[in-house]
Design a protein around this motif. Structure first.
Motif, PDB file in Angstrom:
ATOM      1  N   SER A  22       0.987  -5.149  12.479  1.00 15.39           N
ATOM      2  CA  SER A  22      -0.012  -6.276  13.933  1.00 15.39           C
ATOM      3  C   SER A  22      -1.213  -6.214  14.309  1.00 15.39           C
ATOM      4  N   LYS A  23      -1.622  -5.266  13.944  1.00 16.79           N
ATOM      5  CA  LYS A  23      -3.420  -5.254  14.083  1.00 16.79           C
ATOM      6  C   LYS A  23      -4.029  -6.587  13.838  1.00 16.79           C
ATOM      7  N   LEU A  24      -3.052  -7.193  12.875  1.00 15.57           N
ATOM      8  CA  LEU A  24      -3.517  -8.610  11.903  1.00 15.57           C
ATOM      9  C   LEU A  24      -2.601  -9.866  13.190  1.00 15.57           C
ATOM     10  N   LYS A  72      11.558   0.238  13.110  1.00 16.27           N
ATOM     11  CA  LYS A  72      11.124   0.079  14.890  1.00 16.27           C
ATOM     12  C   LYS A  72       9.886   0.305  15.086  1.00 16.27           C
ATOM     13  N   GLN A  73       9.469   1.012  14.601  1.00 17.28           N
ATOM     14  CA  GLN A  73       8.108   1.061  14.886  1.00 17.28           C
ATOM     15  C   GLN A  73       7.266  -0.139  14.696  1.00 17.28           C
ATOM     16  N   LEU A  74       7.347  -0.744  13.617  1.00 16.65           N
ATOM     17  CA  LEU A  74       6.797  -2.682  13.739  1.00 16.65           C
ATOM     18  C   LEU A  74       7.831  -3.303  15.114  1.00 16.65           C
ATOM     19  N   GLY A 126       1.140  -1.348   0.095  1.00 15.77           N
ATOM     20  CA  GLY A 126      -0.234  -0.030  -0.600  1.00 15.77           C
ATOM     21  C   GLY A 126       0.828   1.181  -0.117  1.00 15.77           C
ATOM     22  N   LEU A 127       0.194   2.110  -0.292  1.00 15.50           N
ATOM     23  CA  LEU A 127       1.067   4.015  -0.545  1.00 15.50           C
ATOM     24  C   LEU A 127       1.551   3.704   1.090  1.00 15.50           C
ATOM     25  N   GLN A 128       2.099   4.890   1.610  1.00 14.15           N
ATOM     26  CA  GLN A 128       2.675   5.116   2.317  1.00 14.15           C
ATOM     27  C   GLN A 128       1.763   6.204   3.934  1.00 14.15           C
ATOM     28  N   GLY A 129       1.358   5.987   4.404  1.00 19.75           N
ATOM     29  CA  GLY A 129       0.072   6.844   5.507  1.00 19.75           C
ATOM     30  C   GLY A 129      -0.649   5.748   5.206  1.00 19.75           C
ATOM     31  N   ALA A 130      -1.183   5.134   4.139  1.00 18.79           N
ATOM     32  CA  ALA A 130      -2.443   3.788   4.289  1.00 18.79           C
ATOM     33  C   ALA A 130      -2.954   3.875   5.765  1.00 18.79           C
ATOM     34  N   GLY A 133      -9.685   2.473  14.038  1.00 18.37           N
ATOM     35  CA  GLY A 133      -8.892   2.926  15.130  1.00 18.37           C
ATOM     36  C   GLY A 133      -7.537   2.686  15.387  1.00 18.37           C
ATOM     37  N   GLU A 134      -7.014   3.408  15.659  1.00 17.94           N
ATOM     38  CA  GLU A 134      -5.890   3.351  15.883  1.00 17.94           C
ATOM     39  C   GLU A 134      -5.075   1.555  16.789  1.00 17.94           C
ATOM     40  N   LYS A 135      -6.128   1.485  17.748  1.00 23.18           N
ATOM     41  CA  LYS A 135      -5.643   0.871  18.994  1.00 23.18           C
ATOM     42  C   LYS A 135      -5.011  -0.500  18.168  1.00 23.18           C
ATOM     43  N   TYR A 158      12.898   1.312   4.124  1.00 21.87           N
ATOM     44  CA  TYR A 158      12.511   3.037   3.022  1.00 21.87           C
ATOM     45  C   TYR A 158      12.413   3.426   4.160  1.00 21.87           C
ATOM     46  N   ARG A 159      10.698   4.089   4.809  1.00 23.17           N
ATOM     47  CA  ARG A 159      10.370   5.088   5.326  1.00 23.17           C
ATOM     48  C   ARG A 159      11.626   5.374   6.400  1.00 23.17           C
ATOM     49  N   PRO A 160      12.074   6.233   7.454  1.00 24.51           N
ATOM     50  CA  PRO A 160      12.757   6.299   8.390  1.00 24.51           C
ATOM     51  C   PRO A 160      12.051   5.542   9.293  1.00 24.51           C
ATOM     52  N   LEU A 176      -9.411  -1.867   4.805  1.00 22.26           N
ATOM     53  CA  LEU A 176      -9.490  -1.080   4.364  1.00 22.26           C
ATOM     54  C   LEU A 176      -9.138  -0.317   5.860  1.00 22.26           C
ATOM     55  N   THR A 177      -8.493   0.986   5.892  1.00 18.90           N
ATOM     56  CA  THR A 177      -7.759   1.181   7.188  1.00 18.90           C
ATOM     57  C   THR A 177      -9.605   2.694   7.004  1.00 18.90           C
ATOM     58  N   LYS A 178      -9.475   3.218   8.214  1.00 18.55           N
ATOM     59  CA  LYS A 178      -9.550   4.140   9.218  1.00 18.55           C
ATOM     60  C   LYS A 178     -11.425   4.818   8.907  1.00 18.55           C
ATOM     61  N   LEU A 179     -11.441   3.210   8.753  1.00 20.02           N
ATOM     62  CA  LEU A 179     -13.523   3.621   8.681  1.00 20.02           C
ATOM     63  C   LEU A 179     -14.144   4.475   9.523  1.00 20.02           C
ATOM     64  N   ASP A 180     -13.453   3.619  10.906  1.00 22.45           N
ATOM     65  CA  ASP A 180     -13.554   4.860  12.341  1.00 22.45           C
ATOM     66  C   ASP A 180     -14.048   7.003  11.941  1.00 22.45           C
ATOM     67  N   GLY A 181     -12.651   6.976  10.892  1.00 20.99           N
ATOM     68  CA  GLY A 181     -13.037   8.770  10.402  1.00 20.99           C
ATOM     69  C   GLY A 181     -14.429   9.146  10.422  1.00 20.99           C
ATOM     70  N   LYS A 192      -0.222   0.464   7.234  1.00 22.97           N
ATOM     71  CA  LYS A 192       0.034  -0.583   6.610  1.00 22.97           C
ATOM     72  C   LYS A 192       1.353  -1.080   7.969  1.00 22.97           C
ATOM     73  N   THR A 193       1.558  -0.904   8.368  1.00 24.38           N
ATOM     74  CA  THR A 193       2.752  -1.131   9.878  1.00 24.38           C
ATOM     75  C   THR A 193       1.862  -1.039  10.472  1.00 24.38           C
ATOM     76  N   THR A 194       0.797  -0.183  10.829  1.00 28.05           N
ATOM     77  CA  THR A 194      -0.478  -0.489  12.412  1.00 28.05           C
ATOM     78  C   THR A 194      -0.951  -2.145  11.782  1.00 28.05           C
ATOM     79  N   THR A 195      -0.897  -1.540  10.309  1.00 22.85           N
ATOM     80  CA  THR A 195      -2.225  -2.950  10.433  1.00 22.85           C
ATOM     81  C   THR A 195      -1.886  -4.380  10.403  1.00 22.85           C
TER      82      THR A 195
HETATM   83  P1  GDP Z   1       1.794   3.303   6.713  1.00 19.73           P
HETATM   84  O1  GDP Z   1       2.924   3.904   6.398  1.00 19.73           O
HETATM   85  O2  GDP Z   1       1.117   2.430   5.830  1.00 19.73           O
HETATM   86  O3  GDP Z   1       2.486   1.813   7.323  1.00 19.73           O
HETATM   87  O4  GDP Z   1       1.098   3.400   8.111  1.00 19.73           O
HETATM   88  P2  GDP Z   1       0.990   3.807   9.616  1.00 19.73           P
HETATM   89  O5  GDP Z   1       0.768   1.748   9.800  1.00 19.73           O
HETATM   90  O6  GDP Z   1       2.825   3.894  10.402  1.00 19.73           O
HETATM   91  O7  GDP Z   1      -0.617   4.135   9.649  1.00 19.73           O
HETATM   92  C1  GDP Z   1      -0.292   5.326   9.270  1.00 19.73           C
HETATM   93  C2  GDP Z   1      -1.434   6.548  10.452  1.00 19.73           C
HETATM   94  O8  GDP Z   1      -2.230   5.781  10.148  1.00 19.73           O
HETATM   95  C3  GDP Z   1      -1.092   5.738  11.753  1.00 19.73           C
HETATM   96  O9  GDP Z   1      -1.335   7.327  12.932  1.00 19.73           O
HETATM   97  C4  GDP Z   1      -2.168   5.630  12.446  1.00 19.73           C
HETATM   98  O10 GDP Z   1      -1.829   4.973  14.115  1.00 19.73           O
HETATM   99  C5  GDP Z   1      -3.126   5.498  11.552  1.00 19.73           C
HETATM  100  N1  GDP Z   1      -4.238   4.347  11.254  1.00 19.73           N
HETATM  101  C6  GDP Z   1      -4.268   2.805  11.191  1.00 19.73           C
HETATM  102  N2  GDP Z   1      -4.871   2.543  11.101  1.00 19.73           N
HETATM  103  C7  GDP Z   1      -5.666   3.271  11.327  1.00 19.73           C
HETATM  104  C8  GDP Z   1      -7.652   2.980  11.726  1.00 19.73           C
HETATM  105  O11 GDP Z   1      -7.986   1.714  10.967  1.00 19.73           O
HETATM  106  N3  GDP Z   1      -7.601   3.877  11.767  1.00 19.73           N
HETATM  107  C9  GDP Z   1      -7.374   5.434  12.551  1.00 19.73           C
HETATM  108  N4  GDP Z   1      -8.064   5.952  13.315  1.00 19.73           N
HETATM  109  N5  GDP Z   1      -6.270   5.598  12.410  1.00 19.73           N
HETATM  110  C10 GDP Z   1      -5.273   4.492  11.862  1.00 19.73           C
END
Ligand code: GDP
Length: 295
Positions: free
Chosen positions: A118-120, A145-147, A107-111, A275-277, A139-141, A246-251, A113-116
């Motif tokens: 760990s959630k998965l 570490k984040q993972l 996926g694109l940066q910021g989507a 959500g972010e948790k 590549y992404r600084p 699909l992320t950020k469906l809570d927004g 991925k890394t958070t997902t």
């Molecule tokens: P990556 O660049 O694709 O690896 O993106 P990150 O995993 O670093 O996530 C980017 C931002 O999106 C972080 O601040 C996450 O907490 C946030 N994020 C990821 N998934 C969700 C979600 O389902 N809901 C919300 N509200 N934020 C999310």
């Protein structure tokens, strides 16, 4: 989530539900409102047109159910078509008969991925699996570490080799590590870019051909609406996706991506980030989503 869309559709159907008799003009008016609501929710025009045409066809030449009023029957048709639009049944991950199952998240940066990843990992562990997270984003600084930090917090093992090595070698190393340590799932966190470019795709294709993942899942931000669908089309065309998360469906996602992705790309949405948790990841159920929208 979907508030605007849900409110509009619910208002439209409140008017219909109570009616003992529904004329063709009533259906036409309701469909006009449905069309407007879906377009405002950023569902693509073609998807909206096809959707409305299918509902009209079924609602007018209606199979009559005695237990429902005609108004309720129109609502039922819309519900069923919404479920079908999102893929009908929920789609699970394909597991390899011979572990480990390799799941590659792209996926694109910021989507998200890394958070997902760990959630998965957490989601799968709750199902009795033994996942290994692999840090292939060199590549992404701070992505590695984040993972590692997320893995530590959740007590999930993270495989990394730093950033001075190719992602293909890290992916291969992760699979070998999983085999050696009895891990039955490997979740690859790959690099993203701000935009799709050839370099990114070539790298992802190399990882794909060297570790042959059982699942390639695109992580995409629902808040970006139709853009999310375009990104999905592009990744699918180049890489062949098995599904979408699909992320950020809570927004304040308007819902367009959730409603269009399957119809446009043919790829099912498998999970939704809410959500972010770490525990804010749900399996995607088209029927539950349609119920939420229609209230
Ligand atoms: P990556 O660049 O694709 O690896 O993106 P990150 O995993 O670093 O996530 C980017 C931002 O999106 C972080 O601040 C996450 O907490 C946030 N994020 C990821 N998934 C969700 C979600 O389902 N809901 C919300 N509200 N934020 C999310």
């Amino acid at each position: 989530m979907f508030e605007g869309l849900a409110e509009k559709l619910q208002n439209t159907f409140k008017k219909l539900r109570g009616k003992g008799k529904v004329s063709e003009a009533d259906v036409a008016e309701a469909m006009r409102e449905v069309r407007m609501a879906l377009l405002a929710a950023d569902v693509s025009l073609k998807v909206v047109k096809d959707f409305v045409a299918r509902v009209k066809e079924r609602a007018v030449g209606q199979e009559v159910l005695e237990s429902l009023t005609p108004g309720q029957q129109v609502v039922k048709v819309v519900y069923e078509e919404l479920v079908a639009l999102m893929g009908g049944t929920s789609s699970k991950l394909t597991l390899s008969p011979k572990p480990p199952t390799v799941v590659m998240l792209v996926g694109l940066q910021g989507a998200g991925k890394t958070t997902t990843v760990s959630k998965l990992g957490l989601f799968l562990r709750k199902q009795g699996r033994r996942p290994l997270l692999a840090a292939c984003d060199v590549y992404r600084p701070a992505a590695v570490k984040q993972l590692q930090v997320l893995g530590n917090q959740l007590d999930l093992p993270v495989f990394s080799m730093g950033t001075g090595i190719s992602p293909v070698d890290i992916a291969k190393g992760a699979v070998e590590h999983a085999v050696a340590h009895g891990r039955d799932m490997v979740l690859l966190d790959t690099a993203g870019r701000l935009h799709i470019n050839e370099e990114l795709m070539e790298e992802l294709k190399s990882i794909k051909s060297s570790v042959r993942p059982h699942e390639i899942l695109l992580v995409v931000d629902a808040m970006t609406g139709q853009d999310a669908v375009n990104v999905a089309e592009s990744f699918h065309g180049q890489l062949g996706l098995d599904g979408v998360i699909l992320t950020k469906l809570d927004g304040d996602a308007r819902g367009g991506a959730a409603l269009s992705v399957k119809a446009v790309t043919g790829c099912p949405i498998k999970f939704a980030g809410m959500g972010e948790k770490p525990d804010a990841l749900e399996q995607f159920h088209p029927d539950r989503m349609a119920s939420r929208i229609l209230g």
